[in-house]
Write a protein that holds these residues in place. Structure first.
Motif, short mmCIF file in Angstrom:
data_model
loop_
_atom_site.label_atom_id
_atom_site.label_comp_id
_atom_site.label_asym_id
_atom_site.label_seq_id
_atom_site.Cartn_x
_atom_site.Cartn_y
_atom_site.Cartn_z
N LEU A 11 -4.86 5.54 -8.84
CA LEU A 11 -4.10 6.48 -9.67
C LEU A 11 -2.85 6.97 -8.95
CD1 LEU A 11 -7.00 8.59 -11.24
CD2 LEU A 11 -5.54 6.92 -12.40
N CYS A 12 -2.99 7.22 -7.66
CA CYS A 12 -1.82 7.65 -6.87
C CYS A 12 -0.75 6.55 -6.85
CB CYS A 12 -2.24 7.99 -5.45
SG CYS A 12 -3.19 9.52 -5.31
N CYS A 13 -1.18 5.29 -6.72
CA CYS A 13 -0.24 4.18 -6.74
C CYS A 13 0.48 4.11 -8.08
CB CYS A 13 -0.97 2.87 -6.44
SG CYS A 13 0.10 1.42 -6.39
N MET A 14 -0.27 4.28 -9.17
CA MET A 14 0.32 4.23 -10.50
C MET A 14 1.34 5.34 -10.68
SD MET A 14 -1.60 4.52 -14.19
CE MET A 14 -2.13 6.20 -13.80
N MET A 15 1.01 6.56 -10.24
CA MET A 15 1.95 7.68 -10.38
C MET A 15 3.17 7.49 -9.48
SD MET A 15 -0.45 11.06 -10.86
CE MET A 15 -1.56 10.75 -9.48
N ARG A 30 19.10 7.39 0.76
CA ARG A 30 18.72 7.16 2.14
C ARG A 30 17.20 7.23 2.32
NH1 ARG A 30 21.34 10.35 7.36
NH2 ARG A 30 20.50 8.95 8.96
N PHE A 31 16.56 8.09 1.50
CA PHE A 31 15.13 8.27 1.63
C PHE A 31 14.44 8.09 0.28
CE2 PHE A 31 17.04 11.09 4.85
CZ PHE A 31 16.45 10.58 5.99
N PHE A 32 13.21 7.57 0.33
CA PHE A 32 12.32 7.62 -0.82
C PHE A 32 11.55 8.93 -0.79
CE2 PHE A 32 12.27 2.84 -0.26
CZ PHE A 32 12.96 2.57 -1.43
N LYS A 33 10.97 9.28 -1.93
CA LYS A 33 10.04 10.40 -1.98
C LYS A 33 8.63 9.82 -1.89
CE LYS A 33 12.96 13.24 -5.00
NZ LYS A 33 13.07 13.83 -6.36
N GLY A 34 7.98 10.05 -0.77
CA GLY A 34 6.65 9.49 -0.57
C GLY A 34 6.70 8.05 -0.09
N VAL A 35 5.55 7.52 0.23
CA VAL A 35 5.43 6.15 0.73
C VAL A 35 5.54 5.18 -0.45
CG1 VAL A 35 3.88 4.49 1.82
CG2 VAL A 35 4.04 6.82 2.71
N PRO A 36 6.43 4.18 -0.39
CA PRO A 36 6.52 3.18 -1.48
C PRO A 36 5.20 2.42 -1.64
CG PRO A 36 8.41 3.04 0.00
CD PRO A 36 7.43 3.94 0.66
N ALA A 37 4.98 1.91 -2.85
CA ALA A 37 3.72 1.23 -3.16
C ALA A 37 3.45 0.03 -2.24
CB ALA A 37 3.69 0.81 -4.62
N PRO A 38 4.43 -0.86 -1.96
CA PRO A 38 4.12 -1.99 -1.06
C PRO A 38 3.69 -1.52 0.33
CG PRO A 38 6.15 -2.39 -2.26
CD PRO A 38 5.79 -0.96 -2.52
N ALA A 39 4.38 -0.51 0.87
CA ALA A 39 3.98 0.02 2.17
C ALA A 39 2.63 0.69 2.09
CB ALA A 39 5.04 1.01 2.67
N GLY A 40 2.35 1.37 0.96
CA GLY A 40 1.05 2.00 0.78
C GLY A 40 -0.08 0.99 0.80
N ALA A 41 0.14 -0.18 0.20
CA ALA A 41 -0.90 -1.22 0.22
C ALA A 41 -1.16 -1.71 1.64
CB ALA A 41 -0.47 -2.38 -0.68
N LEU A 42 -0.10 -1.90 2.42
CA LEU A 42 -0.29 -2.34 3.80
C LEU A 42 -1.01 -1.27 4.62
CD1 LEU A 42 3.04 -4.18 4.75
CD2 LEU A 42 0.77 -5.18 4.45
N LEU A 43 -0.65 0.00 4.41
CA LEU A 43 -1.32 1.07 5.13
C LEU A 43 -2.78 1.16 4.71
CD1 LEU A 43 1.37 3.92 5.06
CD2 LEU A 43 0.86 2.33 6.92
N GLY A 56 -3.25 7.33 -0.48
CA GLY A 56 -2.85 7.60 -1.85
C GLY A 56 -2.05 8.87 -1.96
N LEU A 57 -2.47 9.93 -1.27
CA LEU A 57 -1.75 11.20 -1.31
C LEU A 57 -0.36 11.07 -0.67
CD1 LEU A 57 -4.63 13.70 -0.46
CD2 LEU A 57 -3.66 13.16 -2.70
N LEU A 58 -0.25 10.22 0.35
CA LEU A 58 1.07 9.99 0.95
C LEU A 58 2.03 9.35 -0.05
CD1 LEU A 58 0.33 8.68 4.57
CD2 LEU A 58 1.51 10.80 3.94
N MET A 59 1.51 8.48 -0.92
CA MET A 59 2.36 7.81 -1.91
C MET A 59 2.93 8.80 -2.92
SD MET A 59 0.88 4.00 -2.69
CE MET A 59 -0.82 4.43 -3.08
N ILE A 60 2.14 9.79 -3.34
CA ILE A 60 2.64 10.73 -4.35
C ILE A 60 3.22 11.99 -3.73
CG2 ILE A 60 1.03 9.88 -6.09
CD1 ILE A 60 -0.67 12.40 -5.56
N SER A 61 3.27 12.04 -2.40
CA SER A 61 3.82 13.21 -1.73
C SER A 61 5.34 13.23 -1.85
CB SER A 61 3.43 13.20 -0.25
OG SER A 61 4.13 12.17 0.44
#
Length: 246
Positions: free
Chosen positions: A114-118, A137-150, A180-185
């Protein structure tokens, strides 16, 4: 029904379909990763998720290079991202890490998905609102591809020594929720498009990239573990830099 009379047929260069073919290839890789996870072939499953990530990185660049961007391609890419970076890693981790705690493990996987989807939905909205502006220059939160690797870091670490988890399942569940929380942070993370180097450092940078690729091919799990740890350090660094700019 046949072609309408008087309607002009438009020719489409075959090469213009390459971006969509790359996206479809990524979807096939993600779906096949799930199949191999169910067959307990976890190394192959992880390799296919990584392959899907590589194809995902290519499709957008191919579309821009060939000037063949389309609404259909954008929708395909978004659906592929959720499958490849939310569903496939989550299910692979669920089968690999939680044989003894199915319910709690599934809750962690659902939260991560769900966090990835959001995260992807927010990225799509931000991208549409900033189409005419300079690259951020910056994204908000960890991008989904990086989140999958993490998210797959516990698998990378375990694969260095064996194919079975070396961390307890509750710890992996909490870690997965944390990713997941890092992705939507709202934590700022570096956008690769905005990173620059000085011209005199171009050659050492290219040599470093070649060395990194060689390490990934020769010692994949150790290299991926190091890459994940470096990304965590990069999150802290980007947060410090963004804080100093405000």
């Amino acid at each position: 029904m046949g072609r309408q009379p008087g309607k002009r047929r438009v020719e489409l260069p075959i090469i213009a379909l390459l971006p969509n073919l790359a996206t479809i290839g990524a979807i096939c890789a993600g779906l096949t990763a799930i199949r191999f996870a169910f067959q307990q072939e976890f190394v192959v499953a992880v390799q296919l998720v990584i392959a899907a990530g590589v194809l995902d990185g290519l499709d957008g660049r191919l579309a821009r290079m060939l000037k063949s961007e389309s609404p259909l391609g954008a929708e395909l890419d978004s659906l592929a991202d959720f499958l490849n970076f939310g569903v496939a890693p989550g299910l692979t981790l669920y089968i690999w890490a939680f044989p003894g705690m199915r319910n709690a493990g599934w809750i962690a996987v659902v939260i991560y998905g769900l966090c990835c989807m959001m995260r992807l939905a927010r990225f799509n909205v931000d991208t549409k609102s900033a189409e005419d502006g300079p690259p951020k220059r910056f994204f908000k939160g960890v991008p989904a591809p990086a989140g999958a690797l993490l998210a797959m870091l516990p698998m990378f670490v375990s694969f260095i020594w064996s194919k079975t988890p070396i961390l307890p399942a509750p710890a992996i569940a909490l870690y997965l929720i944390g990713v997941g929380l890092l992705m939507i942070s709202r934590i700022p993370t570096w956008s690769l498009k905005s990173l620059t180097i000085y011209r005199e450092n171009a050659r050492p940078f290219l040599i470093g990239c070649v060395a990194a690729i060689a390490a990934l091919l020769s010692f994949p799990w150790l290299a991926l573990t190091a890459l994940d740890l470096a990304y965590f350090a990069g999150i802290f660094w980007s947060w410090r830099v963004a804080k100093s700019l405000t």
